[in-house]
Scaffold this motif. Structure first.
Motif, PDB file in Angstrom:
ATOM      1  N   UNK A 129     -48.869  40.170  86.095  1.00 27.29           N
ATOM      2  CA  UNK A 129     -49.556  38.989  85.603  1.00 27.29           C
ATOM      3  C   UNK A 129     -49.815  38.010  86.737  1.00 27.29           C
ATOM      4  N   UNK A 130     -51.066  37.596  86.842  1.00 28.13           N
ATOM      5  CA  UNK A 130     -51.464  36.616  87.851  1.00 28.13           C
ATOM      6  C   UNK A 130     -51.604  35.271  87.146  1.00 28.13           C
ATOM      7  N   UNK A 131     -50.712  34.348  87.495  1.00 25.55           N
ATOM      8  CA  UNK A 131     -50.699  33.021  86.878  1.00 25.55           C
ATOM      9  C   UNK A 131     -50.562  31.964  87.968  1.00 25.55           C
ATOM     10  N   UNK A 132     -51.092  30.756  87.714  1.00 29.33           N
ATOM     11  CA  UNK A 132     -50.887  29.674  88.684  1.00 29.33           C
ATOM     12  C   UNK A 132     -49.434  29.196  88.649  1.00 29.33           C
ATOM     13  N   UNK A 133     -48.933  28.787  89.796  1.00 26.49           N
ATOM     14  CA  UNK A 133     -47.608  28.167  89.825  1.00 26.49           C
ATOM     15  C   UNK A 133     -47.702  26.795  89.150  1.00 26.49           C
ATOM     16  N   UNK A 134     -46.573  26.251  88.691  1.00 18.96           N
ATOM     17  CA  UNK A 134     -46.610  24.927  88.052  1.00 18.96           C
ATOM     18  C   UNK A 134     -47.301  23.872  88.917  1.00 18.96           C
ATOM     19  N   UNK A 135     -47.104  23.953  90.229  1.00 14.68           N
ATOM     20  CA  UNK A 135     -47.736  22.967  91.114  1.00 14.68           C
ATOM     21  C   UNK A 135     -49.257  23.005  90.991  1.00 14.68           C
ATOM     22  N   UNK A 136     -49.798  24.213  90.830  1.00 15.15           N
ATOM     23  CA  UNK A 136     -51.254  24.354  90.783  1.00 15.15           C
ATOM     24  C   UNK A 136     -51.848  24.074  89.413  1.00 15.15           C
ATOM     25  N   UNK A 137     -51.010  23.800  88.429  1.00 18.16           N
ATOM     26  CA  UNK A 137     -51.530  23.415  87.112  1.00 18.16           C
ATOM     27  C   UNK A 137     -51.558  21.901  86.943  1.00 18.16           C
ATOM     28  N   UNK A 138     -51.162  21.173  87.969  1.00 16.74           N
ATOM     29  CA  UNK A 138     -51.042  19.721  87.856  1.00 16.74           C
ATOM     30  C   UNK A 138     -52.374  18.982  87.938  1.00 16.74           C
ATOM     31  N   UNK A 139     -53.388  19.628  88.520  1.00 16.92           N
ATOM     32  CA  UNK A 139     -54.680  18.950  88.621  1.00 16.92           C
ATOM     33  C   UNK A 139     -55.803  19.977  88.563  1.00 16.92           C
ATOM     34  N   UNK A 140     -56.973  19.500  88.163  1.00 18.63           N
ATOM     35  CA  UNK A 140     -58.145  20.387  88.093  1.00 18.63           C
ATOM     36  C   UNK A 140     -58.539  20.873  89.488  1.00 18.63           C
ATOM     37  N   UNK A 141     -58.351  20.010  90.496  1.00 23.29           N
ATOM     38  CA  UNK A 141     -58.679  20.407  91.873  1.00 23.29           C
ATOM     39  C   UNK A 141     -57.816  21.590  92.315  1.00 23.29           C
ATOM     40  N   UNK A 142     -56.513  21.518  92.011  1.00 27.10           N
ATOM     41  CA  UNK A 142     -55.619  22.622  92.362  1.00 27.10           C
ATOM     42  C   UNK A 142     -55.977  23.883  91.582  1.00 27.10           C
ATOM     43  N   UNK A 143     -56.329  23.738  90.308  1.00 20.71           N
ATOM     44  CA  UNK A 143     -56.712  24.894  89.506  1.00 20.71           C
ATOM     45  C   UNK A 143     -57.994  25.537  90.032  1.00 20.71           C
ATOM     46  N   UNK A 144     -58.886  24.735  90.568  1.00 21.37           N
ATOM     47  CA  UNK A 144     -60.112  25.297  91.168  1.00 21.37           C
ATOM     48  C   UNK A 144     -59.771  26.156  92.378  1.00 21.37           C
TER      49      UNK A 144
END
Length: 197
Positions: A149-164
């Motif tokens: 499973x490929x998922x974002x780390x919690x840090x990368x779910x904190x903002x839309x910029x990080x999710x991009x």
């Protein structure tokens, strides 16, 4: 099912990986680890039953030294490793300065830096202890990587910029083309997800 212990054993029994770890250890870097694809690809190759190792674009050696933050020094370390194993794509980065590159607050350690990698399946590191035994760092556990499973780390779910950034990486890395059992999370729409394939 791969556990922390069996993952460590897989690496301990892999002569190629062990030789790479020994080369990195010879630099005597503070708080050093080999991370990301080095560990992730091993797990996914095993889970997909591949007999041939997936080639890595780089061997990511990280360390943490707040006293000397020099790109030139990192390049010297890379040259030393290239002298030891010239056929490998070495990359050496001091995490004490990488927060500047990533435009985020300073990391506290190498494991702190690993915890803030984009994907949980990438947020893994290994090194050798003083007795030559493999040590595993998995700040978010190994459940996602062993479940493909490929998922974002919690840090990368904190903002839309990080999710991009996360989504762009998923598309550019195109991991599913190699490892077809992967399930990718965090893509906003089907169209966005399909761009990868």
């Amino acid at each position: 099912m791969i556990t922390n212990e069996s993952l460590i054993q897989l690496i301990q029994e892999d002569e190629w990986m062990l030789d790479i770890l020994k080369s990195a250890q010879s630099l005597n870097l503070p708080d050093w680890w080999i991370c990301a694809g080095f560990v992730r690809a091993k797990v996914w190759d095993v889970l997909h039953g591949f007999s041939k190792r997936t080639l890595l674009p780089d061997i990511d050696v990280i360390y943490f030294d707040s006293t000397v933050q020099s790109v030139e020094l990192e390049k010297e370390y890379e040259q030393t490793l290239l002298h030891l194993q010239p056929h490998l794509p070495w990359s050496v980065k001091n995490q004490a300065r990488m927060h500047i590159v990533n435009r985020i607050p300073p990391y506290e350690s190498s494991i702190d830096a690993i915890s803030k990698f984009p994907e949980t399946a990438t947020a893994l590191g290994v090194k050798l202890n003083d007795h030559g035994k493999v040590v595993l760092a998995a700040p978010h556990g190994i459940e996602d990587v062993v479940n493909c499973q490929v998922k974002p780390t919690p840090y990368f779910t904190q903002s839309e910029e990080q999710m991009e950034i996360y989504k762009d990486r998923v598309i550019k890395k195109n991991w599913k083309a190699r490892w077809n059992k992967l399930e990718v999370f965090g893509m906003v729409s089907k169209e966005e997800y399909v761009r990868e394939f």
